[in-house]
Design a protein around this motif. Structure first.
Motif, PDB file in Angstrom:
ATOM      1  N   PHE A 143      42.910 -23.146 -24.497  1.00 38.25           N
ATOM      2  CA  PHE A 143      42.828 -23.628 -26.050  1.00 38.25           C
ATOM      3  C   PHE A 143      41.552 -23.958 -26.646  1.00 38.25           C
ATOM      4  O   PHE A 143      40.760 -23.562 -27.527  1.00 38.25           O
ATOM      5  N   ILE A 144      41.004 -25.079 -25.602  1.00 33.34           N
ATOM      6  CA  ILE A 144      39.602 -25.569 -26.069  1.00 33.34           C
ATOM      7  C   ILE A 144      38.727 -26.234 -25.035  1.00 33.34           C
ATOM      8  O   ILE A 144      39.396 -26.636 -23.917  1.00 33.34           O
ATOM      9  N   VAL A 145      37.729 -26.333 -25.273  1.00 33.58           N
ATOM     10  CA  VAL A 145      36.659 -26.692 -24.426  1.00 33.58           C
ATOM     11  C   VAL A 145      35.747 -28.022 -25.130  1.00 33.58           C
ATOM     12  O   VAL A 145      35.074 -27.504 -26.182  1.00 33.58           O
ATOM     13  N   TYR A 146      35.661 -28.974 -24.366  1.00 31.32           N
ATOM     14  CA  TYR A 146      35.035 -30.192 -24.850  1.00 31.32           C
ATOM     15  C   TYR A 146      33.935 -30.420 -24.029  1.00 31.32           C
ATOM     16  O   TYR A 146      33.798 -30.210 -22.627  1.00 31.32           O
ATOM     17  N   GLU A 173      32.125 -31.509 -18.940  1.00 30.39           N
ATOM     18  CA  GLU A 173      32.844 -30.434 -19.666  1.00 30.39           C
ATOM     19  C   GLU A 173      34.389 -30.625 -19.312  1.00 30.39           C
ATOM     20  O   GLU A 173      34.663 -30.670 -18.290  1.00 30.39           O
ATOM     21  N   VAL A 174      35.237 -30.516 -20.409  1.00 36.16           N
ATOM     22  CA  VAL A 174      36.608 -30.530 -20.148  1.00 36.16           C
ATOM     23  C   VAL A 174      37.181 -29.335 -20.814  1.00 36.16           C
ATOM     24  O   VAL A 174      37.067 -29.244 -21.933  1.00 36.16           O
ATOM     25  N   LYS A 175      38.074 -28.721 -19.990  1.00 33.41           N
ATOM     26  CA  LYS A 175      38.627 -27.271 -20.500  1.00 33.41           C
ATOM     27  C   LYS A 175      40.451 -27.833 -20.663  1.00 33.41           C
ATOM     28  O   LYS A 175      40.960 -28.556 -19.542  1.00 33.41           O
ATOM     29  N   ARG A 176      40.911 -27.459 -21.582  1.00 33.27           N
ATOM     30  CA  ARG A 176      42.234 -27.738 -21.656  1.00 33.27           C
ATOM     31  C   ARG A 176      43.076 -26.455 -22.242  1.00 33.27           C
ATOM     32  O   ARG A 176      42.647 -25.874 -23.387  1.00 33.27           O
ATOM     33  N   THR A 177      44.161 -26.197 -21.767  1.00 25.16           N
ATOM     34  CA  THR A 177      45.017 -25.279 -22.293  1.00 25.16           C
ATOM     35  C   THR A 177      45.853 -25.587 -23.366  1.00 25.16           C
ATOM     36  O   THR A 177      45.850 -26.771 -23.776  1.00 25.16           O
ATOM     37  N   PHE A 178      46.668 -24.883 -24.008  1.00 25.07           N
ATOM     38  CA  PHE A 178      47.551 -25.065 -25.225  1.00 25.07           C
ATOM     39  C   PHE A 178      48.474 -26.200 -24.700  1.00 25.07           C
ATOM     40  O   PHE A 178      48.556 -27.289 -25.426  1.00 25.07           O
ATOM     41  N   ALA A 179      49.071 -26.095 -23.621  1.00 29.52           N
ATOM     42  CA  ALA A 179      50.035 -26.900 -23.153  1.00 29.52           C
ATOM     43  C   ALA A 179      49.553 -28.111 -23.107  1.00 29.52           C
ATOM     44  O   ALA A 179      50.206 -29.243 -23.238  1.00 29.52           O
ATOM     45  N   MET A 185      33.035 -31.501 -33.766  1.00 32.14           N
ATOM     46  CA  MET A 185      32.887 -32.286 -32.683  1.00 32.14           C
ATOM     47  C   MET A 185      34.099 -33.004 -32.697  1.00 32.14           C
ATOM     48  O   MET A 185      34.936 -33.114 -33.676  1.00 32.14           O
ATOM     49  N   ALA A 186      34.357 -33.777 -31.523  1.00 29.42           N
ATOM     50  CA  ALA A 186      35.592 -34.781 -31.551  1.00 29.42           C
ATOM     51  C   ALA A 186      35.164 -36.062 -30.760  1.00 29.42           C
ATOM     52  O   ALA A 186      34.110 -36.027 -30.175  1.00 29.42           O
ATOM     53  N   GLY A 187      36.059 -37.005 -30.690  1.00 28.85           N
ATOM     54  CA  GLY A 187      35.798 -38.436 -30.250  1.00 28.85           C
ATOM     55  C   GLY A 187      37.088 -39.087 -29.952  1.00 28.85           C
ATOM     56  O   GLY A 187      38.036 -38.430 -30.398  1.00 28.85           O
TER      57      GLY A 187
END
Length: 449
Positions: free
Chosen positions: A271-274, A282-288, A350-352
């Motif tokens: 879903f997303i890569v931070y 680098e952090v990768k997360r799936t939808f779940a 961006m996110a925080g």
């Protein structure tokens, strides 16, 4: 000989003191009395060096004697429009805006004939403005007795933030002019959580679901799930998401919404890569995975049971579409066609997360809200700090008065429906002659960071 030995000892002591001094500053930083402004600023600096996306740009020798808010700002990158800090013991330190104080927003626009008018574009449900009788589409002619002009709109908006009650002169737009003027008072107060608003439009046997989402708080997945269950039961074949005033919020709630739309995704679909600084990596997360970061969320498989499985989605946007709502636009693109209708988004790519003193008892009352990660979709696409441009350019201000959100004739909804049912962009070409002079929820006026 004694003099020579004494000189050597003095030299060694001096070198030792110099080394000790350097190590003290480099490893643990300067020391200040606990509770002092300088000690708080040292905590701010240490936190920012650890988390801040632009940590390497932090000044080498900041001024610890500055007030905390000024010190925090002195650390920020010139590229940073959004990071802010608040003192939980000082309400005046929180970002102030017309929306979060009174529950409405407005736009100052110049019509094709040159006339300048101010229209109410948003009134939050159960807000002070709502309870005062203010409605979307009304025209504001005066704020606290002063007529609104292109030159004073920003100053008037700033002055509103320092008050607890405002006087508005409002009217209705009739036959190209403001009529039925009256005075109303709007008191500073609390606005309740905004409900999801939905409709189903039907033409030629094709059903289109419409969903207005004001923001993305944690805990909204049951409400999203219910709306999509209704859409699915009704046989909805097209979907319009209205995110035009959505500043964002929880990325987990945004991920939950995204999981309800496309076909073919699974719990392991990315879903997303931070991407953060050297500490964050680098952090990768799936939808779940992303959904579960909301402790009150329904799980991925529960949500997927009500997925519409669409290959296309229409998303309505404006300059106020930001953060998690931009993530919805960008992060759906690897999985289906996104047709964006409206204006360019704000550009918060961006996110925080909140940084605060975790000690018990807490010794520092400040909370930091720094930008920590750049965000990207499953294809590695991101970097939209200048905003995401629409496929169908349209302005909601081309025809006055503004119609209620959810009305099929409302400008942005009409443009999307025209594309769905007649494969044309509809009215969008008509709006280029309307000029937006000022909006109360621009970054400088609304976010206050």
């Amino acid at each position: 000989m004694k003099k020579y030995i004494c000189f050597q000892l003095m030299l060694l002591v001096a070198v030792f003191l110099l080394i000790f001094s350097c190590n003290n500053d480099d490893e643990s930083g300067p020391r200040f009395p606990e509770g002092s402004t300088e000690s708080v600023n040292l905590w701010v600096l240490d936190s920012m060096k650890r988390y801040y996306y632009w940590a390497e740009q932090i000044p080498a020798k900041p001024d610890y004697h500055l007030p905390v808010k000024d010190f925090f700002k002195s650390l920020l990158s010139s590229q940073d429009r959004f990071s802010f800090a608040v003192d939980t013991q000082d309400p005046s330190s929180y970002p102030r805006s017309v929306r979060n104080m009174y529950g409405f927003d407005y736009a100052v626009i110049q019509l094709p004939n040159g006339n300048v008018v101010t229209t109410v574009k948003l009134v939050m449900k159960n807000s002070p403005a709502f309870n005062s009788g203010l409605q979307r589409g009304m025209m504001i002619t005066k704020i606290n007795g002063k007529a609104i002009t292109a030159s004073n709109a920003e100053a008037l908006t700033s002055s509103i933030k320092d008050q607890t009650v405002i006087d508005l002169t409002v009217g209705n737009w009739k036959n190209g002019a403001v009529a039925d003027e009256k005075n109303i008072k709007v008191y500073y107060g609390y606005s309740f959580e905004q409900p999801l608003e939905s409709k189903i439009f039907e033409k030629n046997g094709k059903k289109t679901g419409y969903l207005y989402i004001y923001d993305f708080p944690d805990g909204m997945t049951p409400a999203l799930n219910q709306k999509f269950a209704e859409f699915k039961a009704a046989g909805v074949q097209e979907l319009i998401l209205d995110l035009r005033y959505n500043y964002g919020g929880s990325v987990s709630s945004a991920a939950a919404l995204c999981s309800l739309i496309p076909p073919g995704i699974t719990s392991s679909s990315p879903f997303i890569v931070y991407k953060g600084n050297k500490n964050g990596g680098e952090v990768k997360r799936t939808f779940a995975q992303q959904i579960t970061y909301d402790p009150h969320a329904l799980d991925f498989n529960t949500l997927r049971a009500n997925s519409l499985g669409l290959n296309k989605v229409y998303i309505l946007t404006s300059n106020s579409t930001a953060s998690a709502s931009e993530i919805v636009i960008n992060n759906l693109k690897p999985y289906l066609q996104v047709v964006q209708v409206g204006d360019v988004t704000l550009g918060k790519d961006m996110a925080g997360f909140m940084v605060e003193d975790k000690r018990k008892p807490k010794k520092i009352s400040w909370q930091l809200h720094p930008l920590i990660y750049k965000v990207f979709n499953a294809n590695g696409e991101g970097a939209y700090s200048n905003g995401i441009a629409p496929e169908i350019a349209a302005s909601e201000y081309g025809t006055l008065p503004l119609l209620p959100l959810g009305d099929s004739e409302e400008a942005l909804i009409s443009s999307a429906l025209n594309s769905i049912y007649s494969k044309s962009a509809g009215k969008n070409a008509l709006y280029q002659s309307v000029k937006i002079l000022f909006q109360s929820d621009t970054p400088s006026a609304a976010i206050g960071k």
